[in-house]
Design a protein around this motif. Structure first.
Motif, PDB file in Angstrom:
ATOM      1  N   ASN A  66       0.801  -1.227   0.000  1.00 11.42           N
ATOM      2  CA  ASN A  66       0.000   0.000   0.000  1.00 11.42           C
ATOM      3  C   ASN A  66       0.836   1.280   0.000  1.00 11.42           C
ATOM      4  OD1 ASN A  66      -2.467  -1.403  -0.046  1.00 11.42           O
ATOM      5  ND2 ASN A  66      -2.324  -1.723   2.155  1.00 11.42           N
ATOM      6  N   LYS A  67       2.093   1.166  -0.406  1.00  7.58           N
ATOM      7  CA  LYS A  67       2.970   2.326  -0.557  1.00  7.58           C
ATOM      8  C   LYS A  67       3.395   2.374  -2.020  1.00  7.58           C
ATOM      9  CE  LYS A  67       4.830   1.838   4.081  1.00  7.58           C
ATOM     10  NZ  LYS A  67       5.996   1.475   4.857  1.00  7.58           N
ATOM     11  N   GLU A  68       3.520   3.591  -2.546  1.00  6.26           N
ATOM     12  CA  GLU A  68       3.941   3.735  -3.928  1.00  6.26           C
ATOM     13  C   GLU A  68       5.395   4.177  -3.983  1.00  6.26           C
ATOM     14  OE1 GLU A  68       1.147   6.398  -5.736  1.00  6.26           O
ATOM     15  OE2 GLU A  68      -0.289   4.778  -6.046  1.00  6.26           O
ATOM     16  N   ILE A  69       6.111   3.634  -4.964  1.00 10.36           N
ATOM     17  CA  ILE A  69       7.499   4.018  -5.183  1.00 10.36           C
ATOM     18  C   ILE A  69       7.681   4.252  -6.673  1.00 10.36           C
ATOM     19  CG2 ILE A  69       8.237   1.613  -5.284  1.00 10.36           C
ATOM     20  CD1 ILE A  69      10.962   2.609  -4.144  1.00 10.36           C
ATOM     21  N   ILE A  70       8.447   5.269  -7.000  1.00  7.88           N
ATOM     22  CA  ILE A  70       8.782   5.559  -8.390  1.00  7.88           C
ATOM     23  C   ILE A  70      10.248   5.217  -8.584  1.00  7.88           C
ATOM     24  CG2 ILE A  70       9.008   7.348 -10.143  1.00  7.88           C
ATOM     25  CD1 ILE A  70       6.590   8.719  -8.792  1.00  7.88           C
ATOM     26  N   VAL A  71      10.511   4.382  -9.594  1.00  6.60           N
ATOM     27  CA  VAL A  71      11.858   3.895  -9.865  1.00  6.60           C
ATOM     28  C   VAL A  71      12.297   4.394 -11.235  1.00  6.60           C
ATOM     29  CG1 VAL A  71      13.277   1.838 -10.178  1.00  6.60           C
ATOM     30  CG2 VAL A  71      11.449   1.827  -8.472  1.00  6.60           C
ATOM     31  N   ASN A  72      13.470   5.001 -11.287  1.00  4.53           N
ATOM     32  CA  ASN A  72      14.040   5.411 -12.563  1.00  4.53           C
ATOM     33  C   ASN A  72      14.451   4.145 -13.314  1.00  4.53           C
ATOM     34  OD1 ASN A  72      16.111   6.148 -14.538  1.00  4.53           O
ATOM     35  ND2 ASN A  72      15.941   8.180 -13.641  1.00  4.53           N
TER      36      ASN A  72
END
Length: 88
Positions: A66-72
């Motif tokens: 339930n956590k969002e992460i943005i990955v390059n």
């Protein structure tokens, strides 16, 4: 177990993803489930079929616990075997 801390060194197949930034403006917002990956490409199952998208030109959003992460994409532009520590 996948966490937001170790996602870049984990298997991504089966995860839901969304492209949040890209050099190709037409694919921003594309989302679906990762069905396969190679060193430089992701195969994503979307509502409009399977799409093959380059990893390194995009920023990918994943939801884990339930956590969002943005990955390059440059951080995951390796074979999954190499990312998870199979090769030294």
């Amino acid at each position: 177990m996948i966490t937001i801390e170790n996602i870049t060194s984990h298997e991504l197949i089966g995860l839901h993803t969304e492209i949040v930034d890209s050099t190709n403006l037409q694919i921003i917002g594309l989302n679906g489930t990762i069905t396969d990956e190679t060193k430089s490409m992701m195969h994503i199952s979307t509502a409009k079929g399977t799409k093959m998208i380059a990893k390194s030109n995009n920023s990918w959003k994943f939801s884990v616990d339930n956590k969002e992460i943005i990955v390059n994409g440059s951080k995951i532009a390796k074979r999954s075997f190499d990312r998870i520590g199979g090769k030294t």
